[in-house]
Design an enzyme around this catalytic site. Structure first.
Site, PDB file in Angstrom:
ATOM      1  N   ASP A 158       0.863  -1.186   0.000  1.00 35.45           N
ATOM      2  CA  ASP A 158       0.000   0.000   0.000  1.00 35.45           C
ATOM      3  C   ASP A 158       0.890   1.223   0.000  1.00 35.45           C
ATOM      4  O   ASP A 158       2.124   1.107  -0.042  1.00 35.45           O
ATOM      5  CB  ASP A 158      -0.969  -0.036   1.199  1.00 35.45           C
ATOM      6  CG  ASP A 158      -2.310   0.590   0.844  1.00 35.45           C
ATOM      7  OD1 ASP A 158      -2.314   1.776   0.446  1.00 35.45           O
ATOM      8  OD2 ASP A 158      -3.341  -0.095   0.956  1.00 35.45           O
TER       9      ASP A 158
ATOM     10  N   HIS B 246      -2.894   3.136  -4.670  1.00 34.13           N
ATOM     11  CA  HIS B 246      -2.198   2.773  -3.416  1.00 34.13           C
ATOM     12  C   HIS B 246      -0.726   2.460  -3.697  1.00 34.13           C
ATOM     13  O   HIS B 246      -0.162   1.529  -3.117  1.00 34.13           O
ATOM     14  CB  HIS B 246      -2.885   1.566  -2.759  1.00 34.13           C
ATOM     15  CG  HIS B 246      -4.277   1.868  -2.258  1.00 34.13           C
ATOM     16  ND1 HIS B 246      -4.521   2.305  -0.986  1.00 34.13           N
ATOM     17  CD2 HIS B 246      -5.484   1.825  -2.878  1.00 34.13           C
ATOM     18  CE1 HIS B 246      -5.825   2.502  -0.832  1.00 34.13           C
ATOM     19  NE2 HIS B 246      -6.431   2.222  -1.965  1.00 34.13           N
TER      20      HIS B 246
ATOM     21  N   GLU C 281     -10.079   2.384  -5.007  1.00 38.08           N
ATOM     22  CA  GLU C 281      -9.718   3.764  -4.657  1.00 38.08           C
ATOM     23  C   GLU C 281      -8.638   4.350  -5.573  1.00 38.08           C
ATOM     24  O   GLU C 281      -7.627   4.874  -5.101  1.00 38.08           O
ATOM     25  CB  GLU C 281      -9.251   3.818  -3.194  1.00 38.08           C
ATOM     26  CG  GLU C 281     -10.339   3.413  -2.244  1.00 38.08           C
ATOM     27  CD  GLU C 281      -9.917   3.469  -0.776  1.00 38.08           C
ATOM     28  OE1 GLU C 281     -10.756   3.876   0.032  1.00 38.08           O
ATOM     29  OE2 GLU C 281      -8.773   3.113  -0.447  1.00 38.08           O
TER      30      GLU C 281
HETATM   31  C1  ACM Z   1     -10.987  -0.606   0.773  1.00 40.55           C
HETATM   32  O1  ACM Z   1     -11.401  -0.413   1.935  1.00 40.55           O
HETATM   33  N1  ACM Z   1     -10.468   0.377   0.088  1.00 40.55           N
HETATM   34  C2  ACM Z   1     -11.057  -1.907   0.128  1.00 40.55           C
END
Ligand code: ACM
Length: 558
Positions: free
Chosen positions: A179, A251, A315
């Site tokens: 991440d 990420h 995201e």
């Molecule tokens: C997440 O909580 N972005 C999978």
């Protein structure tokens, strides 16, 4: 009974098993098992029983004298077992080693809570009431997710989590290995990933809306490929499959700190020292696919069998793609109309690469929404039931992972007594009441729900002690729902949980007591002070629904 009395009445018969078996019949009379007794049967099954019951130190023996006799029964499906306790000893029938392992786990729960210690007082021996349990899981995917990227968990914590998963008949360990805040696995092909991407000089301690503050403490760590092999083998022996996740294309700050040439926008990138959504994103050009193909292969080779490989997809801020002339030209050359289509196309390339190696891709739900998934891709609908149903209706297998009630980084109560959580409040009752396949869905949609998984995002979980507090006993409730396939009957669940907590005490788990945190588990006034109501989960869910299903809709920034 020889040796010290170990208080059979703590458990009291067969009615305190957790998760709840399909069928329990209580009999009359009892059987005795002394540590050092023998077990007979085919080796893969007896090995599994011995591992589930290491505390009994069962030795291999022959059927004529064994206290525990194990047989293979091909009529029993995967993970199923029958356990009979009779006057002449214990009989286990199982179709596979996982079934035998779970029979061993159930037998362990029929012993006093002392059986959950790592070693026994010498000479202990126990009497077990006669009866029979017939059991099989309701759902094949019973998962726990560990975010080892935001805060690294040393290998010993991962192995311990596997032990606790085994106690609860959980069978998928989802490791979120990459991440913005850290890359957590060695790469021999691209060593800067672990050399540069695995650490940061400090971590944010202020919360949203407060003046920025950092702890000034370096944080980092990574698993070597040999560690991954060890974790996978340890897990496999305990009927747990490791599901690695490399979250792409968003990420990506830690990857880009190591290899900035993979970015969509030339820049200097750093391993992030704060939370929230970042715009750092990998370029979707072929060089990135080649890079990831190599990295996925290293991880898969280390893990051995990899039936599932999670590629994230959540995201993503796609502005960087739109701003790049090279990426826009590439998008046009593929005949794709939008960056959302390109996001979908990119993930599809990776899923195809994985399929060639025999792994099914798993994605967060944004990847489903942007379309083009391989039909065999498994979807994790974290934004709730609405998108879960859409994915199921489209024919995807779905593992239920909704924020409410399966994000265990949320506090259990909106109380200043709690340690800092991402929001409020997800209780044990909320989890126990969860219906993974709602009754108003069609039969076909319901059949697509293959599992339930709880998430332990680690922005606010800095260490193993906090992990214990967040994971249990909510994890017990999630295990019950996953094993039985539906919500728990509340009163009966809490009655059994009471006895089960004594087992966790003996195991040494620093769970959250049902009455609230112990004095030293409270948030206090320092860096782990909780802000009740900072993010209220129902508001979050409402917002997520309002954002509908666009590929760039986001988790609340914190
Ligand atoms: C997440 O909580 N972005 C999978």
């Amino acid at each position: 009974m020889t040796g010290p009395s170990v208080g059979f009445d703590i458990i009291g018969g067969m009615n305190h098993l957790l998760p709840l078996p399909r069928l329990i019949e209580t009999g009359s009379g009892s059987a005795e098992i002394a540590p050092g007794s023998t077990v007979s049967g085919p080796a893969p099954l007896t090995d599994a029983v011995r591992l589930a019951l290491t505390v009994l130190d069962l030795r291999p023996g022959d059927a004529a004298t064994a206290s525990v006799r194990v047989e293979q029964d091909p009529r029993l499906g995967p993970e199923a077992y029958a356990l009979t306790i009779a006057g002449d000893g214990v009989h286990i029938a199982a179709g596979d080693p996982a079934g035998a392992f779970y029979a061993g786990q159930t037998l362990r729960q029929l012993l006093p809570a002392e059986a959950f210690r790592s070693a026994l007082v010498p000479g202990t021996s126990w009497t077990i009431p006669c009866g029979r349990v017939e059991d099989a899981p309701g759902l094949p995917w019973r998962g726990a997710h560990l975010d080892v990227a935001r805060h690294f968990l040393p290998k010993r914590e991962v192995l311990r989590m596997i032990d606790l998963m085994a106690v609860h008949k959980l069978n998928r360990l989802h490791l979120h290995l990459a991440d913005d805040q850290g890359w957590r696995v060695e790469s021999r092909a691209f060593p800067l990933l672990h050399e540069v991407g695995s650490h940061r000089p400090r971590t944010i301690i202020s919360h949203k809306g407060e003046e920025l503050a950092f702890d000034g403490v370096p944080h980092g760590g990574y698993y070597t490929l040999a560690d991954l092999s060890e974790i996978a083998a340890y897990a496999r022996a305990r009927a747990v499959t490791v599901v690695p996740e490399i979250d792409v294309p968003g990420h990506a700050s830690a990857v880009l700190a190591a290899y900035p040439a993979l970015a969509s926008r030339p820049d200097r990138y750093e391993v992030l020292d704060r939370w929230g959504i970042s715009s750092a994103i990998l370029s979707p050009l072929p060089a990135t696919v080649d890079f990831l193909t190599t990295v996925f292969a290293e991880i898969a080779d280390a893990l051995g069998e990899v039936p599932y490989f999670h590629i994230g997809g959540d995201e993503c801020v796609l502005d960087g793609w739109a701003a790049s002339a090279e990426i826009s030209a590439y998008q046009a050359s593929l005949g794709l109309e939008s960056t959302g289509d390109l996001h979908a196309w990119f993930l599809r390339q990776l899923a195809d690469v994985l399929a060639e190696r025999g792994s099914r891709a798993v994605v967060w739900d944004e990847a489903f929404v942007s379309g083009r998934l391989r039909p065999d891709t498994i979807v994790m609908p974290w934004r709730g039931e609405h998108v879960a149903r859409r994915a199921a209706a489209a024919g995807h297998d779905v593992v239920a992972t909704p924020v409410f009630p399966l994000y265990f980084d949320y506090a259990e109560a909106a109380s200043p007594e709690e340690p800092a959580g991402l929001g409020d409040a997800i209780t044990v009752s909320d989890v126990a009441a969860f219906a993974p396949a709602p009754s108003e869905w069609t039969e076909e949609e319901r059949a697509r729900v293959i599992g339930v998984q709880f998430q332990l995002w680690s922005e606010r979980i800095p260490d193993g002690r906090t992990l214990d507090y967040r994971a249990w006993p909510r994890g017990c409730a999630a295990a019950e729902v996953a094993w039985t396939g539906g919500p728990a009957e509340s009163e009966d669940f809490f009655r059994r949980l009471d006895a089960h907590l004594a087992r966790l005490d003996a195991f040494g788990v620093e769970y959250r007591p049902l009455s609230g945190p112990r004095p030293w588990q409270r948030g206090g006034s320092g860096w782990r002070r909780h802000r009740p109501g900072a993010v209220v989960v129902h508001d979050v869910m409402r917002r997520l629904h309002e954002l509908s299903l666009s590929a760039d809709s986001t988790r609340p920034s914190i």
